[in-house]
Design an enzyme around this catalytic site. Structure first.
Site, mmCIF file in Angstrom:
data_model
loop_
_atom_site.group_PDB
_atom_site.id
_atom_site.type_symbol
_atom_site.label_atom_id
_atom_site.label_comp_id
_atom_site.label_asym_id
_atom_site.label_seq_id
_atom_site.Cartn_x
_atom_site.Cartn_y
_atom_site.Cartn_z
ATOM 1 N N HIS A 2 0.837 -1.198 0.000
ATOM 2 C CA HIS A 2 0.000 0.000 0.000
ATOM 3 C C HIS A 2 0.876 1.254 0.000
ATOM 4 C CE1 HIS A 2 -3.550 -2.189 1.871
ATOM 5 N NE2 HIS A 2 -2.574 -2.960 2.310
ATOM 6 N N TYR A 3 0.259 2.381 -0.297
ATOM 7 C CA TYR A 3 0.827 3.647 0.166
ATOM 8 C C TYR A 3 -0.109 4.246 1.207
ATOM 9 C CZ TYR A 3 -1.970 6.151 -3.513
ATOM 10 O OH TYR A 3 -2.945 6.652 -4.338
ATOM 11 N N THR A 4 0.463 5.096 2.069
ATOM 12 C CA THR A 4 -0.336 5.645 3.167
ATOM 13 C C THR A 4 -1.259 6.774 2.715
ATOM 14 O OG1 THR A 4 1.478 7.149 3.686
ATOM 15 C CG2 THR A 4 1.358 5.077 4.950
ATOM 16 N N GLU A 22 2.672 -0.823 4.473
ATOM 17 C CA GLU A 22 2.299 0.542 4.093
ATOM 18 C C GLU A 22 3.569 1.339 3.801
ATOM 19 O OE1 GLU A 22 -0.445 2.289 3.631
ATOM 20 O OE2 GLU A 22 -2.068 1.121 4.541
ATOM 21 N N HIS A 50 -2.627 -3.100 -3.246
ATOM 22 C CA HIS A 50 -3.984 -2.948 -2.730
ATOM 23 C C HIS A 50 -4.989 -2.861 -3.882
ATOM 24 C CE1 HIS A 50 -6.644 -0.881 0.568
ATOM 25 N NE2 HIS A 50 -7.060 -2.075 0.245
ATOM 26 N N ASP A 71 -3.826 2.288 -4.851
ATOM 27 C CA ASP A 71 -2.468 2.223 -4.322
ATOM 28 C C ASP A 71 -1.872 0.824 -4.494
ATOM 29 O OD1 ASP A 71 -4.388 1.410 -2.251
ATOM 30 O OD2 ASP A 71 -2.729 1.371 -0.837
HETATM 31 ZN ZN LIG Z 1 -4.051 0.642 0.643
#
Ligand SMILES: [Zn+2]
Length: 254
Positions: free
Chosen positions: A47-49, A112, A154, A164
């Site tokens: 993911h990215y935050t 993340e 994600h 993401d």
């Molecule tokens: Zn995510």
């Protein structure tokens, strides 16, 4: 479900992994946002935050009101913060689906990456961050025997809701370490709509055992086009199967 060909083989091919088996976690913060797994670990989700900085991200991922978390947050400078023990079910994937798994959180480790995301100015992922992800992910993949095909973004597991980590995430570089599937460089299947292999895959997806392909096509014809049962994949048989599959998978039939 058997998965013969896509088990991780990092270390055997591609780049050598960086040396750092220990000390991969720089610090821990406690997130209360987890519960018990109901599935074995067979996936990794990246993911990215989508937050302006790591401090805010960790605060949110540890906020009981937010009801979100991940096992690891990796800072832009490469700091690895663990929020949830791997044995527990962190809450990062939400409503998701991958290869028959509907509770992706139960089956996965969540990573993340501290990043502004598309919301706050989408930029390349820093090298230091990627270089911290690689050995951590490699250790996780090895420890749990996660197939390369199950190291996903994600957006792969929640395509209707999420984008993401996005198109700038270097999947190609991760694939060089054998940690995810590479993008195919040769496309040998040709036109997927005029191709027997694609038809068999669709037939299997619809539900038939395709061990004996010819018999499977005959069975399909017997039920869906009884006027001619010859085991040949003709245009009409293709059209019928794809219509059935589309209608069913788009929820038009049940
Ligand atoms: Zn995510």
């Amino acid at each position: 479900m058997s998965e013969p060909d896509d088990s991780s083989d990092f270390g055997d091919v591609g780049k050598e992994l960086p040396e750092s088996p220990d000390e991969l976690v720089h610090r821990k913060a406690h997130s209360p946002n987890f519960d018990e797994r109901t599935l074995p670990i067979t996936m990794a989700v990246i993911h990215y935050t989508e937050m302006v900085d790591q401090g805010f991200a960790i605060e949110r991922l540890c906020d009981p009101e937010a009801k979100v978390s991940a096992h690891y947050v990796i800072g832009r400078g490469g700091e690895v913060v663990q929020l949830v023990p791997e044995a527990k079910r962190a809450w990062h994937a939400g409503l998701s689906y991958w290869r028959g798994i509907r509770d992706v959180n139960s089956a996965s480790i969540g990573f993340e990456l501290d990043h502004p995301g598309h919301k706050y100015g989408y930029t390349p992922f820093p090298d230091a961050q990627f270089d911290a992800l690689v050995p951590l992910l490699a250790r996780v993949v090895k420890q749990y025997g996660i197939p390369r095909a199950n190291v996903v973004g994600h957006s792969d597991v929640a395509p209707a809701r999420k984008i993401d980590p996005g198109e700038l995430f270097p999947w190609d570089r991760l694939a060089e370490y054998g940690l995810c599937l590479p993008i195919p460089d040769k496309l040998e299947a040709g036109d997927p709509f005029d191709n027997d292999a694609a038809f068999y895959l669709a037939l299997e997806r619809f539900g038939y055992d395709i061990t004996d392909g010819h018999k499977a096509v005959e069975a399909f014809q017997r039920r869906w086009r009884p006027r001619r049962i010859d085991g040949e994949i003709d245009g009409e048989v293709r059209a019928i199967l794809f219509q059935l599959l589309l209608d069913r998978d788009q929820g038009k039939t049940r």
